[in-house]
Design an enzyme around this catalytic site. Structure first.
Site, PDB file in Angstrom:
ATOM      1  N   HIS A  91       0.848  -1.193   0.000  1.00 57.24           N
ATOM      2  CA  HIS A  91       0.000   0.000   0.000  1.00 57.24           C
ATOM      3  C   HIS A  91       0.888   1.250   0.000  1.00 57.24           C
ATOM      4  O   HIS A  91       1.933   1.288   0.640  1.00 57.24           O
ATOM      5  CB  HIS A  91      -0.928   0.007   1.222  1.00 57.24           C
ATOM      6  CG  HIS A  91      -1.974   1.064   1.132  1.00 57.24           C
ATOM      7  ND1 HIS A  91      -1.725   2.367   1.494  1.00 57.24           N
ATOM      8  CD2 HIS A  91      -3.251   1.035   0.690  1.00 57.24           C
ATOM      9  CE1 HIS A  91      -2.823   3.092   1.281  1.00 57.24           C
ATOM     10  NE2 HIS A  91      -3.762   2.296   0.784  1.00 57.24           N
ATOM     11  N   GLU A 160      -3.437   1.981  -7.565  1.00 63.42           N
ATOM     12  CA  GLU A 160      -3.822   3.128  -6.750  1.00 63.42           C
ATOM     13  C   GLU A 160      -2.802   4.254  -6.953  1.00 63.42           C
ATOM     14  O   GLU A 160      -1.738   4.243  -6.294  1.00 63.42           O
ATOM     15  CB  GLU A 160      -3.848   2.755  -5.277  1.00 63.42           C
ATOM     16  CG  GLU A 160      -4.750   1.597  -4.942  1.00 63.42           C
ATOM     17  CD  GLU A 160      -5.118   1.612  -3.458  1.00 63.42           C
ATOM     18  OE1 GLU A 160      -6.307   1.744  -3.171  1.00 63.42           O
ATOM     19  OE2 GLU A 160      -4.213   1.532  -2.616  1.00 63.42           O
TER      20      GLU A 160
END
Ligand code: PEP
Length: 236
Positions: A91, A160
């Protein structure tokens, strides 16, 4: 069937996490929704949740050990207690705020892959790279695949863009389509989009070719909004 995932980051308590999961579980049952729904609570809120099979609770992070002396980390001994078999790896907040290197991420990936975990592996470019163009953006993402086995069956990738996370800014549909098409040439597993997804834009994002679902942070922390987005996901 499209996938939806909620990343709580550093939000919700044990109590509100349990309420959120129980509420979501009833919603899936009442509406006979079979889409895979992932929820990533904080480590302190992990527990044995009694939920339907398509509601999967995962961990936002864990170290690549069973146990040991790694202050502040959790390992598989702690995850096994709650039968957690799903992990987010790579992430952007772990890469860019907590300083995880590609080398560490690769260790983590290989460790959890060897144990058969479902891995949601996140990639995405920072703003300064995006501003230099699509070739550079793709080059940056390919570097984030360094050391990562893209043949692993139990893998989901999330694209992302760093500059779209928690900012309310999202790439144009055309840009998402281009990046997803290029990544899909390398993988057969599902590919999610993440970055400022919310109730008002999820439908449009899910209609972009090669978007197999979404990974949502802030837009998903209110359970009513999350349920609305599950409903939209189910309608696609
Ligand atoms: C995320 O945490 O993966 C994310 C996409 O956050 P947000 O939806 O808040 O941009």
């Amino acid at each position: 069937m499209k996938i939806i995932a909620s990343n709580f980051k550093t939000n919700h308590t044990r109590k509100t996490t349990k309420e959120f999961i129980t509420n979501t579980n009833s919603f899936l049952l009442d509406n006979d929704i079979k889409n895979d729904v992932y929820i990533f609570p904080t480590a302190t809120a992990l527990d044995n949740f009694n939920s339907v099979n398509n509601l999967i609770v995962g961990t936002q992070n864990a170290y690549y050990v069973k146990n040991g002396s790694f202050t502040g980390e959790i390992g598989t001994e702690q995850l096994d207690e709650f039968k957690i078999k799903t992990i987010l790896i790579g992430h952007s907040e772990r890469r860019h705020i907590l300083g995880e290197s590609q080398k560490e991420i690769t260790y983590k990936y290989n460790y959890y892959k060897a144990l058969g975990y479902k891995i949601i592996y996140c990639v995405g470019e920072p703003l300064e790279v995006k501003e230099t163009g699509m070739t550079e953006t793709l080059g940056y993402i390919w570097n984030q695949f360094d050391g990562i086995d893209l043949e692993y069956d139990n893998l989901i990738i999330a694209y992302e863009p760093v500059w779209a996370i928690g900012t309310g800014k999202i790439p144009t549909s055309e840009d998402i389509e281009i990046v997803h098409k290029k990544i899909k040439k390398k993988i057969k597993q599902p590919l999610l989009y993440g970055g400022s997804v919310k109730t008002s834009n999820i439908s449009e994002i899910l209609d972009i070719p090669n978007v197999d679902g979404t990974l949502i942070g802030s837009g998903s922390w209110n359970v009513e909004d999350f349920k609305e987005m599950i409903k939209i996901t189910n309608s696609k």
